[in-house]
Design an enzyme around this catalytic site. Sequence first.
Site, short mmCIF file in Angstrom:
data_model
loop_
_atom_site.label_atom_id
_atom_site.label_comp_id
_atom_site.label_asym_id
_atom_site.label_seq_id
_atom_site.Cartn_x
_atom_site.Cartn_y
_atom_site.Cartn_z
N SER A 238 12.72 64.53 62.11
CA SER A 238 11.61 63.91 62.84
C SER A 238 11.16 62.70 62.05
CB SER A 238 10.45 64.89 63.04
OG SER A 238 9.76 65.12 61.83
N LYS A 239 10.39 61.87 62.70
CA LYS A 239 9.84 60.70 62.01
C LYS A 239 8.64 60.22 62.81
CE LYS A 239 11.10 58.65 58.15
NZ LYS A 239 11.52 59.41 56.97
N GLY A 240 7.65 59.75 62.09
CA GLY A 240 6.47 59.19 62.74
C GLY A 240 6.13 57.85 62.13
N ASP B 184 5.99 59.01 53.33
CA ASP B 184 6.97 57.98 53.62
C ASP B 184 6.43 56.65 53.10
OD1 ASP B 184 8.83 56.15 55.26
OD2 ASP B 184 9.51 58.11 55.88
#
Length: 936
Positions: free
Chosen positions: A172-174, A236
């Site tokens: 996943s990544k946001g 991140d």
Amino acid sequence: QIRVTFGQIYLADTLARHPAIAVGIVDLFYVRVDPRREEATRAEHQAALRADIEIMLANVTSLEDDRILRRFVNLVEAAARTNFFQIGDNGLPRETIAFKFECAKVDGLPLPKPLYEIFLYSPRVEGVHLRFGKVARGGIRWSDRREDFRTEILGLMKAQNVKNVVIVPMGSKGGFVVKNPSADRETYQQEGIEAYKTLLRGLLDITDNLRGDEVIPPRDVVRRDPDDPYLVVAADKGTATFSDIANGVSADYGFWLGDAFASGGSAGYDHKKMGITARGGWEAVKRHFRELGIDTQSQDFTVIGVGDMSGDVFGNAMLLSPHIKLIGAFNHSHIFIDPSPDPRTSINERRRLFDMRLNWNAYNAELLSRGGAVYARSAKTVTLSPEAQALFELPQKQVTPAELIKAILKAKADLLWLGGIGTYVKSSDEDHSAARDRANDPIRVDATEVRVRVVGEGANLGFTQPARIEFNLNGGRINTDAIDNSAGVDTSDHEVNIKILLYDAMERGELEGDIAVRNKLLATMTDDVAALVLRDNYEQTQAITITHALGESLLDIQARAMRAMEKAGRLNRAIEFLPDDETIAERHAAHLGLTRPEIAVLLAYTKIVLSEDLLKSDLPDDPLLVGDLLLYFPPALRSRFAAAIGRHRLRREIITTYVTNNVINRLRPTFVWQMTDETGKPSSDVARAFTIIRDTFDLRSVWTAIEQLDNKVPAALQTDMMISVSNLLERALRWILRSDYERLDINAYINEFKPRIAAIEGRLAEILPASVLENVNARKAKLIESGIPADLADRIAALDVMTSAMDIVRISRGEDAKKGQGVEEVARVYFGLGARFGLDRLRAAGASIAADTPWQKQAVAALVDDLFNYQSVLASRVIGETNGAKAGDPVENWLSERRRVVERIEQTMTEVRSAPNVDIAMLTVASRSLRALAES
């Protein structure tokens, strides 16, 4: 943000041109997700409204308008949840709007499509969260790409999914953008924190919660998707220090994960303090050098690098060996040159910089070797010493910083360690735009210009994938960034799952005390968690090495597996830079297999596919696999919290991940696919068969013994031994899958086979015919001479004959084996037949037959299998027809009654053995002769 071809103003104008349809779309939204609507009539109202919209759309004359309006309808129907109707504790609506989309239902999304996407909008911040699965993890990035931040996050999510194959969640990544950033640095930082919190609140607004086993839906949210309570975030770019902030938001919402919501906080595992990402990458570096005959922990080697000592990945890595000779490095602001460093002096100075978080310009110049210097990248030009000129082969004394950096990247050295952000190497066929890193265009070099022996990608995207492939084809040793730097995300995964476990234990009174007691327990397990993580790095790089060593022999199977995954929509070879059919043909012509970077990608995708398939099966529910579940956790938890581990919320996912890693790391990426293709059995049965063979033959102890010889014997010898173990594993696994069974009961198979296998192996010296035993002892002696301990040499030397053990056990339990016939006696008959006709040598000759096409390879493999089958059939007949009949050798007694058939076989075998080369025709004739004897 999904890059439609129409501008926002044009989209708005289209809605304005069709007000009735616009009203219908808004009504459709309300009917679907307004919590104030009656649930009983919702579906009926939606169907009627949708029919009305379709009638109105049919009257739209403009094709473009029709396309745009249908897109809006499509987005409304793909929206699974929203916080639009939520009222806060202050009695006011939310300041942000968050929509959760089921991406498979959204038309026109660029590939790859996530499972879910949450899009958040407010006047101050916009953000997105993309995930490939319901259980997924990845970082939240503070993006500066306001116009296309979704494109950025989509690419990162794809890369994260490949990296996550070693852990439980999928990728996943946001990301978020601050829409009105301040020019004041302090204010700007605070705006970023608030924007980050706003995004997280939006995510949690529409995420389910848990209380015990009860799922608690979010307030004032209509859910048009299944229960979905798992949401974790990670640090991140721009949010590296925000974990405690995120966990504070989690606490405000009373979210069930508590401070497992964001790993790495004040009560978590500090990656920089552990140095875990660098240590994971160093496992890859050590393997590369070990396979070159160099021990990085006892022999000096030269290094060039990207980064500085204040950085986590670069700083920690440059302290991992006292034999590092760092001759050149650069970061965003400085260039470091040390032409002939003293490893002992320089490591102490690097440690000082690391401890004090200092840049290269703080390096004590008196400790630099002759001609060393530190230069500012902001300088117009720099003046080099003669030593630096000679080291980097620069004819001119004055160069620009960019020229010096390019010279460093092209320098002759043993290792290039990438520990900083940026893409510095492209392939010779790519232009700079392929790197998608415009800032580093002036210093980027081609892979053909890189002259180091080994590359370690501690940071992401240091090379483009085509550059990695080109570098490896030219003899350089490299994996991928996803392989080399996976230890960080692996550590976070363990932290989250340990915290979930301990929260449950605290709720049930199995862990007495408050959160401080839990935190103390977490801290005591730091080294054990690191060991588990580094083990994953070790095994993944070992799997790549073994597959790479098998080279061209696997190419056809790999090509077929890739084509099958493409056809199923689970792989895009072009996007992943995996070779197409034309390139595969060229590799065959050059007698080359896949490169290490290509194997790394194939490894990831086969793990993704296998994990998905196993999770859908009942394999993770098998009680015997609780043993594998326990091995995921540190030793301190296994006995003390065994019950809690057994009921872990992610029990099935953890078992699936552990089994997936174990199967593919120990075999090869495409073997599971090959077995399902050959036998028609599901991948869950392949995994069951793997577990049966692994435990029946006690292969874990063999693998461990081989691995303990690192830097004690040649790495190539270790690889050969690993391949020998794999050969036994694969043959026995095939045997099980091709046997007649209704259901593979792991426990029943192990209980039946393990003692019989041990009995055969323990008495081989008494069982084997003299000629076979002589060959086994010769191999054992050769292994011992090469430095292999006697016990291990004994087991490795016996592997070839032990590949027949499953057949022997089957015969010993069959109807033809009369009462009192032990497995040892069956083994004597079986091996006696093999020696009588030289079947071992015949099979070995068959396996070495050069096959030009996949069909020829399959034909040879089938003939070799036939030789095993006929030996088994003959042994079964001898046992059944001679047991107790008369004294003497049962094999000779049985053959004596078939002299004419035996004479023909012996003549055939003599001719085959005397031939300079065995071909398919000879093997076919020999096989038919044995068939005639078996049917006589």
